[in-house]
Each structure stands twice: as structure tokens, then as C-alpha cells.
Design a protein around this motif. Structure first.
Motif, PDB file in Angstrom:
ATOM      1  N   ARG A   7      61.967  56.961  40.191  1.00  3.95           N
ATOM      2  CA  ARG A   7      60.732  56.330  40.664  1.00  3.95           C
ATOM      3  C   ARG A   7      59.670  56.269  39.581  1.00  3.95           C
ATOM      4  N   LEU A   8      59.550  57.335  38.804  1.00  2.00           N
ATOM      5  CA  LEU A   8      58.584  57.344  37.708  1.00  2.00           C
ATOM      6  C   LEU A   8      58.950  56.318  36.641  1.00  2.00           C
ATOM      7  N   ALA A   9      60.259  56.141  36.409  1.00  6.76           N
ATOM      8  CA  ALA A   9      60.695  55.169  35.412  1.00  6.76           C
ATOM      9  C   ALA A   9      60.438  53.734  35.856  1.00  6.76           C
ATOM     10  N   SER A  10      60.313  53.516  37.169  1.00  7.80           N
ATOM     11  CA  SER A  10      60.078  52.154  37.672  1.00  7.80           C
ATOM     12  C   SER A  10      58.611  51.743  37.621  1.00  7.80           C
ATOM     13  N   ILE A  11      57.714  52.675  37.268  1.00  5.75           N
ATOM     14  CA  ILE A  11      56.292  52.355  37.287  1.00  5.75           C
ATOM     15  C   ILE A  11      55.946  51.295  36.246  1.00  5.75           C
ATOM     16  N   LEU A  12      56.429  51.470  35.015  1.00  8.23           N
ATOM     17  CA  LEU A  12      56.086  50.527  33.943  1.00  8.23           C
ATOM     18  C   LEU A  12      56.581  49.110  34.222  1.00  8.23           C
ATOM     19  N   PRO A  13      57.842  48.916  34.652  1.00  9.88           N
ATOM     20  CA  PRO A  13      58.268  47.539  34.977  1.00  9.88           C
ATOM     21  C   PRO A  13      57.438  46.897  36.086  1.00  9.88           C
ATOM     22  N   VAL A  14      57.089  47.671  37.105  1.00  4.88           N
ATOM     23  CA  VAL A  14      56.285  47.124  38.198  1.00  4.88           C
ATOM     24  C   VAL A  14      54.900  46.730  37.695  1.00  4.88           C
ATOM     25  N   LEU A  15      54.285  47.600  36.898  1.00  2.75           N
ATOM     26  CA  LEU A  15      52.970  47.276  36.346  1.00  2.75           C
ATOM     27  C   LEU A  15      53.049  46.060  35.423  1.00  2.75           C
ATOM     28  N   GLY A  16      54.162  45.925  34.701  1.00  2.12           N
ATOM     29  CA  GLY A  16      54.335  44.756  33.840  1.00  2.12           C
ATOM     30  C   GLY A  16      54.400  43.462  34.641  1.00  2.12           C
ATOM     31  N   ILE A  17      55.137  43.484  35.744  1.00  8.17           N
ATOM     32  CA  ILE A  17      55.222  42.290  36.594  1.00  8.17           C
ATOM     33  C   ILE A  17      53.849  41.955  37.182  1.00  8.17           C
ATOM     34  N   VAL A  18      53.123  42.991  37.628  1.00  6.71           N
ATOM     35  CA  VAL A  18      51.782  42.784  38.184  1.00  6.71           C
ATOM     36  C   VAL A  18      50.853  42.193  37.131  1.00  6.71           C
ATOM     37  N   LEU A  19      50.942  42.706  35.908  1.00  8.92           N
ATOM     38  CA  LEU A  19      50.074  42.230  34.825  1.00  8.92           C
ATOM     39  C   LEU A  19      50.348  40.769  34.491  1.00  8.92           C
ATOM     40  N   VAL A  20      51.619  40.406  34.348  1.00  8.78           N
ATOM     41  CA  VAL A  20      51.968  39.014  34.020  1.00  8.78           C
ATOM     42  C   VAL A  20      51.537  38.072  35.140  1.00  8.78           C
ATOM     43  N   GLY A  21      51.823  38.453  36.388  1.00  7.20           N
ATOM     44  CA  GLY A  21      51.438  37.602  37.508  1.00  7.20           C
ATOM     45  C   GLY A  21      49.940  37.424  37.609  1.00  7.20           C
ATOM     46  N   SER A  22      49.187  38.505  37.425  1.00  4.60           N
ATOM     47  CA  SER A  22      47.726  38.417  37.503  1.00  4.60           C
ATOM     48  C   SER A  22      47.165  37.548  36.384  1.00  4.60           C
ATOM     49  N   PHE A  23      47.713  37.708  35.179  1.00  5.44           N
ATOM     50  CA  PHE A  23      47.227  36.915  34.051  1.00  5.44           C
ATOM     51  C   PHE A  23      47.487  35.426  34.264  1.00  5.44           C
ATOM     52  N   LEU A  24      48.661  35.091  34.788  1.00  5.03           N
ATOM     53  CA  LEU A  24      48.985  33.681  35.033  1.00  5.03           C
ATOM     54  C   LEU A  24      48.078  33.073  36.105  1.00  5.03           C
ATOM     55  N   ILE A  25      47.789  33.846  37.139  1.00  8.92           N
ATOM     56  CA  ILE A  25      46.901  33.358  38.201  1.00  8.92           C
ATOM     57  C   ILE A  25      45.499  33.110  37.654  1.00  8.92           C
ATOM     58  N   LEU A  26      45.005  34.042  36.821  1.00  9.37           N
ATOM     59  CA  LEU A  26      43.672  33.877  36.246  1.00  9.37           C
ATOM     60  C   LEU A  26      43.619  32.685  35.303  1.00  9.37           C
ATOM     61  N   GLU A  27      44.707  32.446  34.563  1.00 10.71           N
ATOM     62  CA  GLU A  27      44.743  31.303  33.659  1.00 10.71           C
ATOM     63  C   GLU A  27      44.775  29.976  34.415  1.00 10.71           C
ATOM     64  N   ALA A  28      45.384  29.996  35.603  1.00 10.70           N
ATOM     65  CA  ALA A  28      45.454  28.771  36.395  1.00 10.70           C
ATOM     66  C   ALA A  28      44.114  28.420  37.038  1.00 10.70           C
ATOM     67  N   ALA A  29      43.238  29.396  37.183  1.00 14.29           N
ATOM     68  CA  ALA A  29      41.926  29.149  37.797  1.00 14.29           C
ATOM     69  C   ALA A  29      41.025  28.408  36.819  1.00 14.29           C
ATOM     70  N   PRO A  30      40.196  27.493  37.313  1.00 13.26           N
ATOM     71  CA  PRO A  30      39.307  26.734  36.422  1.00 13.26           C
ATOM     72  C   PRO A  30      38.176  27.605  35.886  1.00 13.26           C
ATOM     73  N   GLY A  31      37.731  27.296  34.637  1.00 12.30           N
ATOM     74  CA  GLY A  31      36.600  27.997  34.061  1.00 12.30           C
ATOM     75  C   GLY A  31      36.992  29.334  33.456  1.00 12.30           C
ATOM     76  N   ASP A  32      36.025  30.000  32.825  1.00 13.04           N
ATOM     77  CA  ASP A  32      36.235  31.317  32.240  1.00 13.04           C
ATOM     78  C   ASP A  32      34.948  32.122  32.334  1.00 13.04           C
ATOM     79  N   ALA A  33      34.931  33.274  31.669  1.00 16.93           N
ATOM     80  CA  ALA A  33      33.764  34.155  31.746  1.00 16.93           C
ATOM     81  C   ALA A  33      32.519  33.507  31.150  1.00 16.93           C
ATOM     82  N   VAL A  34      32.699  32.684  30.117  1.00 17.68           N
ATOM     83  CA  VAL A  34      31.548  32.001  29.506  1.00 17.68           C
ATOM     84  C   VAL A  34      30.919  31.019  30.490  1.00 17.68           C
ATOM     85  N   ASP A  35      31.748  30.288  31.221  1.00 14.90           N
ATOM     86  CA  ASP A  35      31.227  29.342  32.216  1.00 14.90           C
ATOM     87  C   ASP A  35      30.427  30.073  33.291  1.00 14.90           C
ATOM     88  N   ALA A  36      30.951  31.217  33.752  1.00 17.18           N
ATOM     89  CA  ALA A  36      30.237  31.983  34.765  1.00 17.18           C
ATOM     90  C   ALA A  36      28.925  32.542  34.215  1.00 17.18           C
TER      91      ALA A  36
END
Length: 323
Positions: A7-36
């Protein structure tokens, strides 16, 4: 031990999937921090916008920014928050304790109170107390948490003035030790009641239904035939078996409760992890939002790991399979 290591060994792969998915979702959203940021400032010229993007690292491509972020993560650097002008890790560690305290107390109350009331209701299925508790839990489940929080504020904070209506503690009170702990406890009563109410009803219903089913099992009938008292059968045999799916639900609800804390923290003005996530979304602070997501995912993973260990402790069959 092998189960724990897996279970401890599965933490890093799960966090990696979460990180990639979150980054892709944020990139798909219009605008960035400068716009806000510029929208809050009322506008800026093109040169100023370009300078901001360069200073915040937003002038690079998505792939370059992602690998730069991951490389920094391995050195313990979660990036720079453009919204707070501080390191992301400092901002998160400042807000995280409030949410962990709110979630921990709410989870403890919902699980133990819900399980206990479920035992009371399921001890005699279809009795008057069973119907009363079932109807009460159904009515409470139908009430949204934020609405219940507002009602509690009006009744106990505004009308009766028994409890504080916002914050985690009295600002600049100077209290320390037990006095500060008592002050924090008073501030937590209303938000904990609002956050735990829905989950309490879920545990109550699940415990009650499982106990009602177990009353029909052959081993319960055999125990009754041996002359064992009803109280002992209920608490040592039926309740112990009925609590297993409730423990499973406890792990599944960890992420949901973390999401529910966003609303409750906003209603009660608690400077916690949930409000921080909402602020990061509103200001398009990518680094801060990724840090919030990673810490949230890690907290949910640890909660599920603890639930699995508790499940194995309660059920010897699971324990033997995992050895």
C-alpha cells in the motif's frame, strides 16, 4: 507487513496520476494566473502582462512547465504562489491544520454517533425507536450542509448568542493552553455539527440495515438457541459484523468530506484547506492548486490505508488473507 508495504508503494503512482490529471484539467481551462491578477487590478498593458508571465514562469510551454514543476517537487519545492506571493508549501502548512482538525472531529463524531444510533435502531428492527431514528435520519440527510450551517448560525449564534458564528478561534485573544483549546472547541461546535450531520445519517442507515439483515442469519438463531442473552448477541456478534461495511464507507467518504469542508469553511469563515482551494481556483494559481490537490490526495490515501488496517483488525478473515 507485506500488505502495508504494498500500500505504501502504491502512494507515488497514485499521486502521479492525480498530478497529471490535475495539470491537464488546469491547462484546458481558459486564462491563467496573470489574467486573474489583471482582472482584479482593473487592467494592464501588454508589456506588463508579458513581464508578469516571465517572472511567474508562464511564458513557457505546458510540457516545459510540467517537467519543471515535477523536478522541483523531488527537491521538496512546491512552487511559488502568485496569489499569496509566498512559497506554496508555507501557505498549505498554514491552512492545513484547521481543516484536519475540522475533518477529524467531524469524522469521529459522525462515525461513532452514527454507528451507535444504528445499533440502537437495528437492535429491534421495525420497532418504534427504529422508525423514529430512521425518519429522523432521512429528514437530516435531506438537509444540505451549508443550509444547516446557516440555520445553526441564526439560532445559536445570532438569536441565542451561545456560540461564535465564524473563525477558528477568537482573534487576538491572547489565550494559551487549555483556555485556547476551550475557545477553539466552542468555535468548532457549529461547523462540526453542520459537516458531520449528513455522514452521521449515512452511517446510521448502513449500520441499521446491516444489523437487520444479520438478525436473520443462521448463526444468530443458533446463539439464541444456546440461551445467550440478547444484549450479548447484539453487541458481541451482530454489531461487530455489521460495523465492517460502515468502516469501509468511512474510507470512501474521506475524499467527500474533504470536498464538503470547502463549503462549511466558507460558511463559517474558517481559514482552512477548503477555502484555500477555492481561492486558488478563483485566482488561477496553478502551483497552489496543484499543491492543494496533492496534499488532499495524500490525506485521502492515508485515511484509506488506516481504514484498511482497521478492517483487517476487526475481521480475522481479511487479516489471514493479507499475511
Amino acid at each position: 507487513m507485506p500488505f502495508l508495504l504494498r500500500r505504501l508503494a502504491s502512494i507515488l503512482p497514485v499521486l502521479g496520476i492525480v498530478l497529471v490529471g490535475s495539470f491537464l484539467i488546469l491547462e484546458a481551462a481558459p486564462g491563467d494566473a496573470v489574467d486573474a491578477y489583471v482582472a482584479q487590478m482593473g487592467g494592464a498593458d501588454a508589456q506588463h502582462l508579458e513581464a508578469l508571465r516571465q517572472s511567474w514562469g508562464l511564458d513557457q510551454g505546458p510540457l516545459q512547465r510540467f517537467f519543471a514543476y515535477v523536478t522541483a517537487l523531488f527537491s521538496g519545492d512546491f512552487g511559488w504562489s502568485s496569489a499569496f506571493q509566498r512559497p506554496v508549501l508555507d501557505v498549505i502548512l498554514e491552512r492545513l491544520p484547521a481543516t484536519l482538525l475540522l475533518m477529524g472531529v467531524s469524522t469521529f463524531l459522525a462515525f461513532f454517533a452514527g454507528s451507535l444510533l444504528g445499533i440502537v435502531a437495528g437492535a429491534k428492527p421495525h420497532s418504534k425507536r427504529d422508525r423514529l431514528l430512521s425518519l429522523t435520519s432521512l429528514a437530516l440527510y435531506a438537509v444540505p450542509g451549508f443550509w444547516l450551517g446557516l440555520v445553526l448560525i441564526v439560532i445559536f449564534g445570532v438569536t441565542l448568542r451561545w456560540l461564535p458564528i465564524g473563525g477558528l478561534e477568537t482573534i487576538a485573544s491572547g489565550k494559551t493552553g487549555l483556555a485556547r483549546a476551550a475557545d477553539i472547541s466552542r468555535h468548532l461546535i457549529l461547523p462540526v455539527a453542520a459537516l458531520s450531520s449528513v455522514y452521521l445519517t449515512l452511517y446510521l442507515r448502513l449500520m441499521r440495515d446491516r444489523m437487520a439483515d444479520l438478525h436473520q442469519e443462521m448463526f444468530v438463531q443458533a446463539l439464541k438457541a444456546r440461551g445467550i442473552s440478547s444484549r450479548r448477541i447484539i453487541w458481541r456478534h451482530i454489531a461487530r459484523n455489521a460495523v465492517l461495511p460502515v468502516v469501509t464507507m468511512l474510507g470512501l467518504q474521506a475524499g467527500v468530506m474533504l470536498g464538503g469542508s470547502v463549503v462549511i469553511e466558507s460558511v463559517f469563515a474558517i481559514p482552512g484547506f477548503g477555502r484555500l482551494a477555492a481561492e486558488a481556483v478563483a485566482k488561477r494559481d496553478t502551483a497552489l492548486l496543484l499543491g492543494v490537490v496533492l496534499f488532499g490526495a495524500f490525506a485521502v490515501i492515508i485515511a484509506n490505508l488506516l481504514v484498511d488496517l482497521a478492517y483487517a483488525r476487526l475481521d480475522p478473515r481479511v487479516r489471514s488473507q493479507r499475511q
